[in-house]
Design an enzyme around this catalytic site. Sequence first.
Site, PDB file in Angstrom:
ATOM      1  N   ASP A 184       7.601  34.383  21.670  1.00 18.67           N
ATOM      2  CA  ASP A 184       8.954  34.866  21.929  1.00 18.67           C
ATOM      3  C   ASP A 184       8.913  35.894  23.049  1.00 18.67           C
ATOM      4  O   ASP A 184       8.018  36.721  23.097  1.00 18.67           O
ATOM      5  CB  ASP A 184       9.532  35.491  20.659  1.00 18.67           C
ATOM      6  CG  ASP A 184      10.955  35.972  20.876  1.00 18.67           C
ATOM      7  OD1 ASP A 184      11.745  35.213  21.470  1.00 18.67           O
ATOM      8  OD2 ASP A 184      11.269  37.101  20.475  1.00 18.67           O
ATOM      9  N   GLU A 268      10.196  29.144  24.651  1.00 17.16           N
ATOM     10  CA  GLU A 268      11.588  28.840  24.939  1.00 17.16           C
ATOM     11  C   GLU A 268      11.718  28.623  26.435  1.00 17.16           C
ATOM     12  O   GLU A 268      11.119  29.342  27.221  1.00 17.16           O
ATOM     13  CB  GLU A 268      12.469  30.018  24.531  1.00 17.16           C
ATOM     14  CG  GLU A 268      13.022  29.887  23.150  1.00 17.16           C
ATOM     15  CD  GLU A 268      13.893  31.082  22.803  1.00 17.16           C
ATOM     16  OE1 GLU A 268      15.016  30.864  22.354  1.00 17.16           O
ATOM     17  OE2 GLU A 268      13.449  32.214  22.982  1.00 17.16           O
ATOM     18  N   ASP A 350      11.486  39.878  16.429  1.00 20.22           N
ATOM     19  CA  ASP A 350      10.680  39.089  17.363  1.00 20.22           C
ATOM     20  C   ASP A 350       9.730  38.129  16.647  1.00 20.22           C
ATOM     21  O   ASP A 350       9.535  36.995  17.085  1.00 20.22           O
ATOM     22  CB  ASP A 350       9.886  40.007  18.296  1.00 20.22           C
ATOM     23  CG  ASP A 350      10.799  40.843  19.181  1.00 20.22           C
ATOM     24  OD1 ASP A 350      11.945  40.404  19.406  1.00 20.22           O
ATOM     25  OD2 ASP A 350      10.375  41.920  19.623  1.00 20.22           O
TER      26      ASP A 350
END
Length: 399
Positions: A184, A268, A350
């Site tokens: 992340d 991501e 997170d």
Amino acid sequence: MEKAYRYRFYPTTEQEQILRRTIGCVRLVFNRALAARTEAWYERQERVDYAQTSTMLTQWKKLEELEFLNEVSCVPLQQGLRHLQTAFTNFFAGRARYPNFKTKRSGGSAEFTKSAFRWKDGQVYLAKCSEPLPIKWSRQLPKGCEPSTITVRLEPSGRWFVSLRINDPTDETLQPVDSAVGLDVGVSSLVTLSTGEKIANPKAFDKHYQKLRKAQKSLSRKQKLSRNRDKARLKVARIQAKISDSRKDHTHKLTTRLIRENQTIVVEDLAVKNMVKNPKLARAISDAVWGELVRQLEYKAKWYGRTLVKIDRWFPSSKRCGHCGHVVEKLSLNIREWDCPNCGTHHDRDINAAKNILAVGHTVAVCGANIRPDRHKSKGQLRKSPERSRRGKKQKPES
Ligand SMILES: [Zn+2]
């Protein structure tokens, strides 16, 4: 496997002159072609392509005031036009912004293809230069490899770099391992792993940034077009180069480690371009160099036979409870920890996000699709709830 090896070099006076002139011509040709393409589009709604700009270049070389274009190798000029073409392709595909004019103070580069350099006894001879480039060989090129393209770059800080693109036939596939990890993007830390580990920015950063701020302030006080302004600008550029070096060093160590330890890495697919618009995030994101990190993971995964999975950036990785799948409506950036209103699990923002990213990554790897999980809509969402007034309070996301 295509690879690029980058080295510092210290040009002779003659080489520096030729290279600076070449880079200047590349910039001029690029900017002229960009202007021509822009004008054609905005005034006549015509699209100008690479071949047309190439014809323009031939004509410019015949003009008296642009005669100096004939003094440098033609290849980098053509390559510049190709790069402009790529920039337009990316723009029309919605991947990038409209191309910008090149400025002298941002340095510049010149790309030489096979016809514009010679590779002899492990030395690089560029077109129009009589001596080989004095390269500082900080590491060896793989045995038997010859560069196919050579790019010379002048940094704003005044440092020269050369990048050799080679085709390396060595198979570097690592032994397969079982583990997978989700990453992340950090706001407070650089990266959070689904294992719970948080990786911070390099310690030296704060000191560098303080120096940078001071240098930038000093630059802004200098009179325009003055000699002192140039000096101050160089100082800023040198600090920025230092920051970028230490950042690259840090990300290289991290990405190599992640690739060694894991078979699959899930990230991501963030559009940095969109995030930088958010001023609060801007510093954090540019610090975190997310784009650079993903870029390194991408090519290292290819080299070493690992898998990098990129997931839909609209996946609610932060707002989804990794335990029950409940998705909260809002989770402002200042909330670092929260409790799931549905199942009561306590989350570190997170770490929860990194775990979600890993979970989705597994699904994507199996289905090969862009996953958009069903959102577990809470009933309260349809009501006008008095809870709205709680917005902004820490630890209590709206449900
Ligand atoms: Zn839950």
